[in-house]
Write a protein that holds these residues in place. Sequence first.
Motif, PDB file in Angstrom:
ATOM      1  N   UNK A 234       0.818  -1.219   0.000  1.00 41.22           N
ATOM      2  CA  UNK A 234       0.000   0.000   0.000  1.00 41.22           C
ATOM      3  C   UNK A 234       0.854   1.273   0.000  1.00 41.22           C
ATOM      4  N   UNK A 235       2.137   1.126   0.296  1.00 40.09           N
ATOM      5  CA  UNK A 235       3.051   2.277   0.269  1.00 40.09           C
ATOM      6  C   UNK A 235       3.737   2.443  -1.087  1.00 40.09           C
ATOM      7  N   UNK A 236       3.413   1.569  -2.037  1.00 42.70           N
ATOM      8  CA  UNK A 236       4.069   1.560  -3.342  1.00 42.70           C
ATOM      9  C   UNK A 236       3.362   2.496  -4.329  1.00 42.70           C
ATOM     10  N   UNK A 237       4.134   3.373  -4.972  1.00 40.06           N
ATOM     11  CA  UNK A 237       3.556   4.341  -5.904  1.00 40.06           C
ATOM     12  C   UNK A 237       3.269   3.721  -7.268  1.00 40.06           C
ATOM     13  N   UNK A 238       4.160   2.841  -7.728  1.00 40.74           N
ATOM     14  CA  UNK A 238       3.951   2.174  -9.010  1.00 40.74           C
ATOM     15  C   UNK A 238       4.647   0.820  -8.981  1.00 40.74           C
ATOM     16  N   UNK A 239       4.192  -0.076  -9.855  1.00 45.92           N
ATOM     17  CA  UNK A 239       4.688  -1.449  -9.805  1.00 45.92           C
ATOM     18  C   UNK A 239       4.805  -1.993 -11.224  1.00 45.92           C
ATOM     19  N   UNK A 240       6.001  -2.477 -11.564  1.00 44.39           N
ATOM     20  CA  UNK A 240       6.229  -3.100 -12.862  1.00 44.39           C
ATOM     21  C   UNK A 240       6.111  -4.613 -12.722  1.00 44.39           C
ATOM     22  N   UNK A 241       5.428  -5.229 -13.658  1.00 41.84           N
ATOM     23  CA  UNK A 241       5.212  -6.662 -13.583  1.00 41.84           C
ATOM     24  C   UNK A 241       5.425  -7.285 -14.953  1.00 41.84           C
ATOM     25  N   UNK A 242       5.963  -8.500 -14.947  1.00 45.71           N
ATOM     26  CA  UNK A 242       6.105  -9.296 -16.165  1.00 45.71           C
ATOM     27  C   UNK A 242       5.425 -10.632 -15.947  1.00 45.71           C
ATOM     28  N   UNK A 243       4.538 -10.985 -16.849  1.00 44.83           N
ATOM     29  CA  UNK A 243       3.863 -12.281 -16.771  1.00 44.83           C
ATOM     30  C   UNK A 243       3.705 -12.823 -18.184  1.00 44.83           C
ATOM     31  N   UNK A 244       3.167 -14.025 -18.321  1.00 42.45           N
ATOM     32  CA  UNK A 244       3.041 -14.628 -19.647  1.00 42.45           C
ATOM     33  C   UNK A 244       1.575 -14.766 -20.033  1.00 42.45           C
ATOM     34  N   UNK A 245       1.298 -14.633 -21.322  1.00 41.72           N
ATOM     35  CA  UNK A 245      -0.078 -14.810 -21.794  1.00 41.72           C
ATOM     36  C   UNK A 245      -0.323 -16.267 -22.154  1.00 41.72           C
ATOM     37  N   UNK A 246      -1.479 -16.551 -22.720  1.00 38.70           N
ATOM     38  CA  UNK A 246      -1.859 -17.942 -23.004  1.00 38.70           C
ATOM     39  C   UNK A 246      -0.966 -18.582 -24.061  1.00 38.70           C
ATOM     40  N   UNK A 247      -0.267 -17.772 -24.854  1.00 35.29           N
ATOM     41  CA  UNK A 247       0.650 -18.293 -25.872  1.00 35.29           C
ATOM     42  C   UNK A 247       2.070 -18.463 -25.344  1.00 35.29           C
ATOM     43  N   UNK A 248       2.270 -18.064 -24.067  1.00 33.82           N
ATOM     44  CA  UNK A 248       3.601 -18.166 -23.480  1.00 33.82           C
ATOM     45  C   UNK A 248       4.459 -16.945 -23.730  1.00 33.82           C
ATOM     46  N   UNK A 249       3.900 -15.925 -24.382  1.00 35.74           N
ATOM     47  CA  UNK A 249       4.649 -14.692 -24.634  1.00 35.74           C
ATOM     48  C   UNK A 249       4.668 -13.819 -23.382  1.00 35.74           C
TER      49      UNK A 249
END
Length: 327
Positions: A234-249
């Motif tokens: 809750x103290x975080x101003x912004x958050x970068x995330x990397x995840x994969x889609x259904x094709x694995x990209x």
Amino acid sequence: MRLNKKIKVISSLLVLISLTGCSSSSNALMKYSNSDTSVVQYITTNDTDDEYANLLGEDLCVIPLKSDKGGDGNLAAEATLLVNNTDNEMLYAENVYEKLYPASITKVMTALVTLKNADLSDMVTVSYEASHITEVGASLCGLKEGDKINLKDLLNIFLISSGNDAGIAIAEHVAGSEEAFTKMMNEEAKAIGATHSNFANSHGLHDENHYTTAYDIYLIFREALQEPTFVDIIATKSYKVTYSNSNGDKVDKEFSTTNLYLKGNEVMPDGITVIGGKTGTTIKAGSCLVLYSKDKSDKEYISVILKSDSKTSLYSQMSYLLKFIYK
């Protein structure tokens, strides 16, 4: 921050807690029924050694029904609460037991249940239901069916950007279904004394059977603050995330907080540092906000405003409320 004691629950209908440091000079038992039509009743006793002494909770601010310090015309929201969480002292309270809709403040309870019951290293696969919220205006993270994302990342973007799709994905992963997860939410609410609340979903989109009170939000938020991960998020101003889609990209995204104090769009009152909190807005709930703040002496505060008529008014009232810390 760690709090030393939890409320001890006698049953789903009876919670016994102490009033020390908040609003009464005597010991007390509070009967806080989960009936929709009930009121808060108090049974006081001056006997500190009686049979009930070992049932009383500690380190908790309890606000008697008729002790509201409301009436300030600058605080026009439906319900308002400010508690010195270090000294367990009520500084301002108005309509704190009125049943209201919490909107996305719901996500505090979702996070609490998740942190207590799940492994944040898990990988979550987003379902059709989570990725197909159709309500107009609903805040979304933009998750697609088949996306695979780490639960810790999912919890971060859920709280920071208030994405409702992330809430369903979390609920289904933790409990198997959103219905089963809301049962866990309601059980947790009763376990910490928030017995005038009922949760019908994991995200806070409107449901007539989804409600709480300002005091219950205080209890839920206070419990969540015992989780260091929650405080960090809750103290975080912004958050970068990397995840994969259904094709694995790989999919790379960045999410920003909805908290205007953290964004810098609203100025914190002099001498007050807003650590973080949770916003919430629906047509029926109005504009809502719960905050965790500190003063110059590092004392901690929880403030709640429910059903303000606009976001502008919400932050204006919250800034005004926080000034009561030094009054």
